[in-house]
Design a protein around this motif. Sequence first.
Motif, PDB file in Angstrom:
ATOM      1  N   LYS A  46       3.726 -45.868  32.643  1.00 38.41           N
ATOM      2  CA  LYS A  46       3.836 -45.487  34.050  1.00 38.41           C
ATOM      3  C   LYS A  46       3.304 -44.078  34.303  1.00 38.41           C
ATOM      4  N   SER A  47       3.798 -43.101  33.530  1.00 44.90           N
ATOM      5  CA  SER A  47       3.351 -41.717  33.746  1.00 44.90           C
ATOM      6  C   SER A  47       1.870 -41.564  33.404  1.00 44.90           C
ATOM      7  N   THR A  48       1.401 -42.343  32.442  1.00 45.85           N
ATOM      8  CA  THR A  48      -0.012 -42.258  32.064  1.00 45.85           C
ATOM      9  C   THR A  48      -0.887 -42.653  33.259  1.00 45.85           C
ATOM     10  N   PHE A  94       6.364 -34.278  39.433  1.00 42.63           N
ATOM     11  CA  PHE A  94       6.442 -34.722  38.045  1.00 42.63           C
ATOM     12  C   PHE A  94       7.827 -35.131  37.603  1.00 42.63           C
ATOM     13  N   GLN A  95       7.818 -35.944  36.568  1.00 41.46           N
ATOM     14  CA  GLN A  95       9.038 -36.313  35.859  1.00 41.46           C
ATOM     15  C   GLN A  95       9.655 -35.018  35.318  1.00 41.46           C
ATOM     16  N   GLY A  96      10.899 -34.738  35.673  1.00 39.94           N
ATOM     17  CA  GLY A  96      11.575 -33.530  35.172  1.00 39.94           C
ATOM     18  C   GLY A  96      10.957 -32.240  35.676  1.00 39.94           C
ATOM     19  N   ALA A 179       5.255 -39.756  42.973  1.00 39.07           N
ATOM     20  CA  ALA A 179       6.547 -39.194  42.560  1.00 39.07           C
ATOM     21  C   ALA A 179       6.975 -39.902  41.278  1.00 39.07           C
ATOM     22  N   ASP A 180       6.974 -39.155  40.175  1.00 37.74           N
ATOM     23  CA  ASP A 180       7.291 -39.738  38.865  1.00 37.74           C
ATOM     24  C   ASP A 180       8.752 -39.428  38.539  1.00 37.74           C
ATOM     25  N   GLU A 181       9.604 -40.422  38.626  1.00 37.83           N
ATOM     26  CA  GLU A 181      11.043 -40.269  38.377  1.00 37.83           C
ATOM     27  C   GLU A 181      11.602 -39.078  39.161  1.00 37.83           C
TER      28      GLU A 181
HETATM   29 MG   LIG Z   1       7.073 -41.362  32.315  1.00 37.16          MG
END
Ligand SMILES: [Mg+2]
Length: 331
Positions: A46-48, A94-96, A179-181
Amino acid sequence: MTLLELRDLTITYTSARGPVPAVRGVNLSLDAGQTLGMAGESGCGKSTVAMSILRLLPRSTTIGGQILLDGEDVTGMSWGRLRAVRWAAASVVFQGAMHALNPVRRIGEQIAEPILLHNGAGAASSRQSDVDRAVAELLERVGLPARHARAYPHELSGGQKQRVMIALALACSPRLVIADEPTTALDVMVQAQVLDLLAELVAERGIGLMMISHDLSVLAQTCQRLAVMYAGRIVELGPSHQVTTAPVHPYSAALSAAFPTVGDPASRMAPRGLPGDPPDPADLPGGCPFHPRCGVSQPECATQDLQLRPAGPEHTAACVHAHVPAQEAAR
Ligand SMILES: [Mg+2]
Ligand SMILES: Nc1ncnc2c1ncn2[C@@H]1O[C@H](COP(=O)(O)OP(=O)(O)OP(=O)(O)O)[C@@H](O)[C@H]1O
């Protein structure tokens, strides 16, 4: 024109162990004002996919296929053109990411930075008073008092920092927000507020929103359409309510039956009721990559890797069990 279109996207990382095919032939499109969710367990790519859209992957990564942003292929953009597109055309939460705020700079300065960068330091709209007003408006829009512009990140709560990240993503009025997580680290109440905020922004500004989460319930709440990824592929794509309440792919069914418990990292890594782990992308099983974990696999699943096929109106799934009468699929 379609805001974002991914055509047969493949992404292969280079690692010491050899090539890692993390994304294998993803097709997706997203229009302005639409919301698309991407779900799947940890490591499914997913993030990729998200990072490839603004070319934020390591240089050694190989990208195949096309990433069309307003019709322009991101994979062929010069670095200068990419710099112009980042923030202004598309931006990522980003995620986190709330941990990525610079701890020694005030919130306001950090939000002003992309505005100044994109307006050009000499432009009239870069006058300090105008930039301050833009920062204050952005903070208010994400539900934070303007005085927080003078705060340092450690003076804000996790939910407030995540709102700052959303304000940052909106700073240059992009048409696409990824929006990643965005809510994974937040408690349930704050999570709901941040999701409502994102949904309001989409409606109000006609933004196209791609939202990534391992949590189907979060995506179903916010997104019109849902893509479920497994081992670097989309295995099901359709209207959110269909994919969550009447999933066709056994993997989507397992995910929707196993809404993770908020704050429990174990439930995130392994949905309840689904044995085993997702495969290592560098060592995929033959046939359908899900077949070793699938409770309803057929003998042919060990040899055939199916493409997405019609499973209903605007609904596709990559599974032998995806069958719909031709006339229903055409509706
Ligand atoms: Mg990810
Ligand atoms: N820089 C890298 N080099 C080699 N392999 C990588 C690299 N980054 C990610 N991977 C691998 O690519 C696969 C996809 O990773 P990705 O981060 O896209 O997963 P994800 O779906 O976002 O997972 P999560 O839910 O944990 O965020 C994983 O198997 C991961 O190990």
